[in-house]
Design an enzyme around this catalytic site. Structure first.
Site, PDB file in Angstrom:
ATOM      1  N   ASN A  10       0.888  -1.068   0.116  1.00  0.00           N
ATOM      2  CA  ASN A  10       0.105  -0.140  -0.144  1.00  0.00           C
ATOM      3  C   ASN A  10       0.818   1.197  -0.025  1.00  0.00           C
ATOM      4  O   ASN A  10       1.602   1.411   1.052  1.00  0.00           O
ATOM      5  CB  ASN A  10      -0.894   0.086   1.299  1.00  0.00           C
ATOM      6  CG  ASN A  10      -2.126   0.961   1.301  1.00  0.00           C
ATOM      7  OD1 ASN A  10      -1.541   2.176   0.986  1.00  0.00           O
ATOM      8  ND2 ASN A  10      -3.139   0.568   1.862  1.00  0.00           N
ATOM      9  N   LYS A  13       0.158   3.992   2.944  1.00  0.00           N
ATOM     10  CA  LYS A  13       0.705   3.546   4.257  1.00  0.00           C
ATOM     11  C   LYS A  13       2.276   3.842   4.192  1.00  0.00           C
ATOM     12  O   LYS A  13       2.818   4.241   5.357  1.00  0.00           O
ATOM     13  CB  LYS A  13       0.605   2.201   4.520  1.00  0.00           C
ATOM     14  CG  LYS A  13      -0.816   1.658   5.071  1.00  0.00           C
ATOM     15  CD  LYS A  13      -1.045   0.523   5.042  1.00  0.00           C
ATOM     16  CE  LYS A  13      -2.530   0.078   5.664  1.00  0.00           C
ATOM     17  NZ  LYS A  13      -2.629  -1.626   6.378  1.00  0.00           N
ATOM     18  N   ASP A  70      -1.344  -4.374  11.227  1.00  0.00           N
ATOM     19  CA  ASP A  70      -2.509  -5.087  11.016  1.00  0.00           C
ATOM     20  C   ASP A  70      -3.592  -4.137  11.595  1.00  0.00           C
ATOM     21  O   ASP A  70      -3.471  -3.664  12.716  1.00  0.00           O
ATOM     22  CB  ASP A  70      -2.783  -6.517  11.620  1.00  0.00           C
ATOM     23  CG  ASP A  70      -4.365  -7.325  11.050  1.00  0.00           C
ATOM     24  OD1 ASP A  70      -4.258  -7.144   9.934  1.00  0.00           O
ATOM     25  OD2 ASP A  70      -4.911  -7.562  11.806  1.00  0.00           O
ATOM     26  N   PHE A 154      -9.291   5.705   2.397  1.00  0.00           N
ATOM     27  CA  PHE A 154      -9.508   4.352   2.029  1.00  0.00           C
ATOM     28  C   PHE A 154     -10.339   3.546   2.684  1.00  0.00           C
ATOM     29  O   PHE A 154     -10.570   3.854   3.951  1.00  0.00           O
ATOM     30  CB  PHE A 154      -8.251   3.661   1.274  1.00  0.00           C
ATOM     31  CG  PHE A 154      -7.092   3.529   2.324  1.00  0.00           C
ATOM     32  CD1 PHE A 154      -7.244   2.162   3.200  1.00  0.00           C
ATOM     33  CD2 PHE A 154      -6.287   4.535   2.613  1.00  0.00           C
ATOM     34  CE1 PHE A 154      -6.246   2.039   4.102  1.00  0.00           C
ATOM     35  CE2 PHE A 154      -5.052   4.182   3.614  1.00  0.00           C
ATOM     36  CZ  PHE A 154      -5.105   3.011   4.095  1.00  0.00           C
ATOM     37  N   GLY A 155     -10.772   2.345   2.296  1.00  0.00           N
ATOM     38  CA  GLY A 155     -11.400   1.318   3.186  1.00  0.00           C
ATOM     39  C   GLY A 155     -12.678   2.054   3.717  1.00  0.00           C
ATOM     40  O   GLY A 155     -13.666   2.555   3.047  1.00  0.00           O
ATOM     41  N   ASP A 157     -13.170   4.794   5.734  1.00  0.00           N
ATOM     42  CA  ASP A 157     -12.829   6.044   6.099  1.00  0.00           C
ATOM     43  C   ASP A 157     -14.232   7.140   5.595  1.00  0.00           C
ATOM     44  O   ASP A 157     -14.411   7.883   6.367  1.00  0.00           O
ATOM     45  CB  ASP A 157     -11.621   6.835   5.155  1.00  0.00           C
ATOM     46  CG  ASP A 157     -10.321   6.063   5.856  1.00  0.00           C
ATOM     47  OD1 ASP A 157     -10.503   5.215   6.903  1.00  0.00           O
ATOM     48  OD2 ASP A 157      -9.395   6.295   5.289  1.00  0.00           O
ATOM     49  N   ARG A 183      -3.431   4.755  12.915  1.00  0.00           N
ATOM     50  CA  ARG A 183      -2.187   4.508  12.459  1.00  0.00           C
ATOM     51  C   ARG A 183      -1.117   5.480  12.873  1.00  0.00           C
ATOM     52  O   ARG A 183       0.087   5.254  13.012  1.00  0.00           O
ATOM     53  CB  ARG A 183      -2.265   4.271  10.690  1.00  0.00           C
ATOM     54  CG  ARG A 183      -0.977   3.683  10.063  1.00  0.00           C
ATOM     55  CD  ARG A 183      -1.230   3.471   8.724  1.00  0.00           C
ATOM     56  NE  ARG A 183      -2.144   2.261   8.843  1.00  0.00           N
ATOM     57  CZ  ARG A 183      -3.400   2.303   8.175  1.00  0.00           C
ATOM     58  NH1 ARG A 183      -3.924   3.752   7.710  1.00  0.00           N
ATOM     59  NH2 ARG A 183      -4.164   1.523   8.116  1.00  0.00           N
TER      60      ARG A 183
END
Length: 212
Positions: A10, A13, A70, A154-155, A157, A183
């Protein structure tokens, strides 16, 4: 220069962590920039177990220091689900869109008072022999909206709102998210521990080079 591989493909990240480590003597790559990485099966039952699995197995395979993470979202009304299954919530062929739609479907009759949720990020650092040296975990609390807002991130969000800001992670710009997200908070825990480890490794290498 301390070489460190981030155990993900990714790029978002990678960029986020590079920003934090930029002032320090760390060369950071992700799996897209190293030869022959492996896919590690996430068989753990917790975020920590999965992060350690990814760090340890990749580190032993690449014979390099590997930092793995994770993360996922835990929803109160779903007893903490999707949790460690966040990325594959809607099945083996899950996408961000299908995961969001399934979450909205499961919460369609849930009122605002029970839509609380939190993101979790767990980071583990393993050496080339597969020994874990660092674990960090952080959370960010909010709630799940009834429809997505914003195109950033992303995800999940665009569904995850921070009530005190009245904005979702999908609406907040990357600069603000880099301060508030789960994160980012875990990464900030990581930096002093990583610098301490680098100092120790550098000192040991210096003594060895002098024949001690």
């Amino acid at each position: 220069m301390f070489r460190l591989v981030l155990g993900t493909h990714n790029p978002k990240k990678l960029k986020e962590l590079q920003g934090l480590l930029e002032p320090y003597p760390v060369q950071l790559d992700n799996l897209a920039n190293v030869p022959d990485p492996i896919e590690v099966e996430e068989t753990g039952q917790t975020f920590q177990e999965n992060a350690e699995l990814k760090a340890v197995e990749q580190a032993k395979h690449l014979r390099q220091w590997v930092l793995a993470e994770d993360s996922g979202i835990c929803v109160d009304a779903l007893d903490g689900a999707p949790g460690i299954y966040s990325a594959r919530f809607s099945g083996d062929s899950a996408t961000d869109e299908s995961n969001k739609q399934l979450l909205l479907e499961k919460l369609k009759d849930v009122g605002w008072s029970k839509r609380g949720a939190f993101y979790t990020s767990h980071i583990a650092l393993a050496d080339p022999l597969g020994n874990v040296h660092v674990n960090c975990e952080a959370r960010c609390y909010g709630r799940i909206l009834k429809q997505p807002r914003g195109d950033n991130g992303f995800g999940y969000d665009p569904l995850f709102e921070l009530p005190e800001y009245h904005q979702t992670f999908g609406e907040l710009g990357p600069a603000v998210k880099s301060l508030l997200s789960h994160r980012a908070r875990a990464n900030r825990q990581l930096v002093p521990k990583l610098l301490s480890l680098i100092a120790k490794e550098t000192s040991e290498l210096s003594w060895k080079s002098k024949g001690f």
